[in-house]
Motif scaffolding. Structure first.
Motif: not given
Length: 410
Positions: A364-366, A136-137, A329-330
């Motif tokens: 903090g996942a990309s 998930f970076n 949640w973005w």
């Protein structure tokens, strides 16, 4: 013919100087002041012998050892494994976080302690979290596995790219109110409003549903059911308090309507505690990771949750997938301005009679689980190991000299 030999003059130490050299140390020894025990036991080279730390099966996780020079060192045979729970000592041999700090006085008295975690389950859980963080970076991640009925922590791991977090400065990461527990409001609303089992939801199976801009939910509920919950204006604040929120791990807003409340955050451990209390048979439990001769037994009944509703919820959430429920949640980060997401996944095993529950909490996942399916389900391997653990625990403590340890099974 005589050779002229050059005479070399040998240096001579005057008798008086020699006498001074010999007598001064003797004088200092005879007339020195009193030496206290504290003074003798202080300094950078003095580290006290501490008691051992074991896992629940008797595997040694931390011990003190003297090197050839006589200096005492604290040894952690498995390196940084379970560091968030085991903790660490400073250069003076005092605990600075984790069990080393919480049980500092006990360990300094050279008594041993036993933790609730198990080494193999812990190692597998750390592998799962490391993989998920990479896929998930993400910048931060936490994985916790807990006995669903007793609150014993079987595995706990945290990872962070922030230096202050990795240094374990301040409050433990698993206790920090960093995550939005709003996904729990869905099963709460369902339990409150559905006395009869909803066959339509069972047939639909788990899937991702977009519930708002940048917000998605993985659950067995149909989109129409979720929409009905979203349109409802009845607060779930009381139910959240009954599940332990507000007990020092995040404030509960006076009116909690939506699935995601911007100002409502809690810790990974408190979210897992609430989830366990929804699907177990014992009500609200108290998590712990240090075994003692007197095991915690604090449990609190949940007035609006009876056995029939628990069984219905377990049947609905079990399905054939892991996790049981998850959210994404973005949001735009304030520092970088880039969009990153928060991921929470909750699950349990076995499906019909839960022994263990877990949470994966990532910030903090990309990439999110919708873009990379199957990543969250990797936790199943650790869950099965945890569920297979025997209930007996070994309480270990020192009863004699170095290495003389008695083990008590309970």
């Amino acid at each position: 013919m005589k050779r002229n030999r050059k005479k070399t003059r040998r240096p001579q130490i005057p008798f008086l100087s020699l006498l001074v050299v010999l007598l001064v140390p003797l004088f200092c020894f005879l007339f020195r002041g009193p030496e206290t025990e504290i003074e003798a036991n202080t300094g950078p080279n003095y580290v006290p012998i501490r008691g051992n730390i074991f896992d629940r099966t008797g595997t040694l996780l931390a011990y003190s050892k003297k090197d050839p020079s006589g200096a005492v060192k604290r040894i952690y045979p498995y390196g940084d494994m379970a560091k968030a729970i085991i903790g660490e000592v400073d250069s003076w041999g005092r605990g600075i976080f984790g069990a080393e700090l919480l049980m500092d006085e006990v360990l300094l008295s050279q008594k041993d302690i036993s933790l609730t975690l198990e080494r193999e389950v812990q190692i597998t859980s750390e592998e799962v979290l490391n993989m998920q963080m990479a896929k998930f970076n993400a910048t931060f991640g936490c994985f916790i596995m807990m006995d669903a009925n007793t609150g014993e922590i079987l595995a706990l791991s945290t990872r962070s790219k922030l230096k202050e977090d990795e240094a374990h400065i301040g409050e433990p990461l698993y206790l920090k109110p960093l995550f939005h527990p709003g996904l729990l409001s869905i099963p709460i609303r369902w339990l409150r409003e559905n006395e009869e089992f909803d066959e339509d939801n069972l047939k639909s199976g788990h899937k991702w549903v977009d519930i708002d801009s940048g917000q998605s939910l993985w659950s067995p509920w149909t989109k129409s059911t979720l929409q009905r919950f979203l349109d409802e204006k009845r607060s779930v604040t009381k139910e959240l308090i009954d599940l332990g929120f507000g007990d020092g791990n995040g404030k509960v807003p006076i009116y909690t309507y939506n699935i995601f409340e911007e100002d409502f955050k809690s810790s990974p451990l408190n979210i897992l505690r609430a989830f366990a209390s929804l699907i177990n048979d014992n009500g609200l439990i108290s998590p712990y990771f240090i075994n003692t001769l007197d095991f915690p037994s604090e449990k609190r009944a949940i007035p609006w949750l009876d056995q029939k509703k628990r069984e219905s919820l377990r049947e609905l959430l079990s399905g054939f997938s892991t996790p049981s429920i998850a959210s994404v949640w973005w949001k735009k980060e304030e520092t970088s301005g880039s969009k990153r997401c928060e991921i929470i996944a909750l699950g349990y095993w076995p499906r019909q009679s839960p022994k263990v529950v877990y949470i994966t909490a990532i910030k903090g996942a990309s990439y999110d689980p919708i873009q990379r399916p199957g990543i969250l389900s990797r936790a199943r391997r650790a869950l099965k190991l945890g569920a297979a653990l025997p209930e007996e625990k070994i309480l270990s403590y020192r009863v004699g000299g170095e290495g003389d340890v008695k083990k008590v099974v309970q």
